[in-house]
Design an enzyme around this catalytic site. Structure first.
Site, PDB file in Angstrom:
ATOM      1  N   SER A 109       0.820  -1.214   0.000  1.00  0.00           N
ATOM      2  CA  SER A 109       0.000   0.000   0.000  1.00  0.00           C
ATOM      3  C   SER A 109       0.852   1.261   0.000  1.00  0.00           C
ATOM      4  CB  SER A 109      -0.930   0.006   1.216  1.00  0.00           C
ATOM      5  OG  SER A 109      -0.190  -0.021   2.424  1.00  0.00           O
ATOM      6  N   CYS A 110       2.152   1.146   0.279  1.00  0.00           N
ATOM      7  CA  CYS A 110       3.015   2.331   0.314  1.00  0.00           C
ATOM      8  C   CYS A 110       3.283   2.878  -1.083  1.00  0.00           C
ATOM      9  CB  CYS A 110       4.327   2.021   1.020  1.00  0.00           C
ATOM     10  SG  CYS A 110       5.447   1.002   0.052  1.00  0.00           S
ATOM     11  N   TYR A 137      11.514   1.896  -1.354  1.00  0.00           N
ATOM     12  CA  TYR A 137      10.738   0.651  -1.399  1.00  0.00           C
ATOM     13  C   TYR A 137       9.510   0.829  -2.276  1.00  0.00           C
ATOM     14  CZ  TYR A 137       7.979  -3.320   0.335  1.00  0.00           C
ATOM     15  OH  TYR A 137       7.225  -4.468   0.426  1.00  0.00           O
TER      16      TYR A 137
END
Length: 313
Positions: A109-110, A137
């Protein structure tokens, strides 16, 4: 997937990969291909290519990744970007080269912009700036999505992507220097309880909101998508419900049985204010989570107690 199909689960020792293996075994699949990191370095292009050419997997669950919490992401920025780019690039390209029938890539979800509207819809991808602490990331995971989309559009590969929300469950990482918030809280409260400590310090203000999905629910969703979903747009996987970090801390405190005081260190970063997933597309496809957070926490803490010697060594 036929029961005799050759299925490769990349990252089978991690929380997500091990949950996928358990799900496949429960569904009657027995030709599950796995390799530990010491047996196969997924950052090594030639080694990955040789593995695919030799083993000829038909289906791939790409759950391997270098993961961690705010501190790890912000400290080892180059490692998080390089390792994840290499892992996903090598596996996706080798899957194309050897004719893998279907691949599922797992993101995070990042990937969404820090200040994206809530809840997070799939179409919000690349609509704004990322959260700074985990930008490397996130960029790696966005690249994985785009690799799947690009191999699909150029070569016709049936490669799909799923974006899970924050996860927890068996085989989580409880290292306080690299773990996510929920396992870190479990370990902190447990050790404070065992050692009769009066106070547990928690990072931030407690105001950010987070959504949590049990790893077994994610595995069930992955199995569902591998069986039922063949479109190019990635799919959010979550509960559609969130809590504040303060509420989570109180829930973990109660689950563990710690009776001391909570102290919030507001000098530490909060991270993204909110990351609630819009899971309406997944619900419309016919899948919904079954594990509620309170029950999942109980199960996870019992697993932690049973495996503490492994998790905190």
């Amino acid at each position: 997937m036929e029961k005799q199909a050759r299925i490769y689960v990349a990252g089978h020792r991690g929380m997500v990969g091990s949950a996928i293996v358990r799900k496949l075994q429960a569904e009657g699949y027995d030709t599950i291909l796995t390799r530990t990191s010491s047996e196969l370095d997924l950052r090594d292009q030639r080694a990955v290519a040789n593995f695919f050419e030799t083993e000829q997997p038909e289906f791939v669950f790409l759950a391997a990744a270098k993961v961690g919490g705010i501190m790890a992401n912000n400290t080892y920025r180059a490692d998080f970007l390089y390792d994840n780019l290499m892992i996903e690039s090598n596996i996706i390209h080798s899957a194309y080269k050897t004719g893998v029938r279907k691949l599922l890539f797992l993101g995070s979800s990042c990937i969404y912009p820090k200040l994206a509207p809530q809840p997070l819809k799939e179409e919000y991808l690349l609509s704004g700036l990322l959260e700074e602490t985990n930008e490397p990331y996130a960029i790696a995971k966005i690249t994985g999505i785009k690799l799947c989309e690009s191999y699909r559009s150029q070569y016709g590969c049936n490669f799909i992507s799923a974006m899970p929300t924050n996860l927890y469950g068996p085989n989580d990482n409880y290292d306080l220097q690299g773990s996510h918030v929920l396992p870190a809280l479990i370990r902190k409260f447990h050790e404070a309880k065992v050692n009769d400590q009066p106070v547990v310090e928690v990072w931030g203000t407690g105001s950010p909101m987070r959504e949590f999905l049990h790893a077994d629910d994610l595995a069930a969703a992955c199995f569902f998508l591998m069986e039922q979903y063949n479109d190019d747009l990635f799919v959010n996987v979550g509960t559609g419900e969130d809590v504040t970090i303060r509420q989570l801390a109180e829930m973990v405190k109660e689950t563990v049985g710690f009776e001391g005081e909570l102290r919030w260190n507001t000098d530490k970063p909060d991270g993204t204010p909110r990351k609630l997933m819009d899971v309406s597309r997944l619900h419309a496809l016919g899948w919904k989570h079954t594990t509620e957070l309170k029950d999942g926490l109980e199960r996870t803490y019992q697993d932690f107690l049973a495996n503490e010697v492994l998790y905190v060594e």
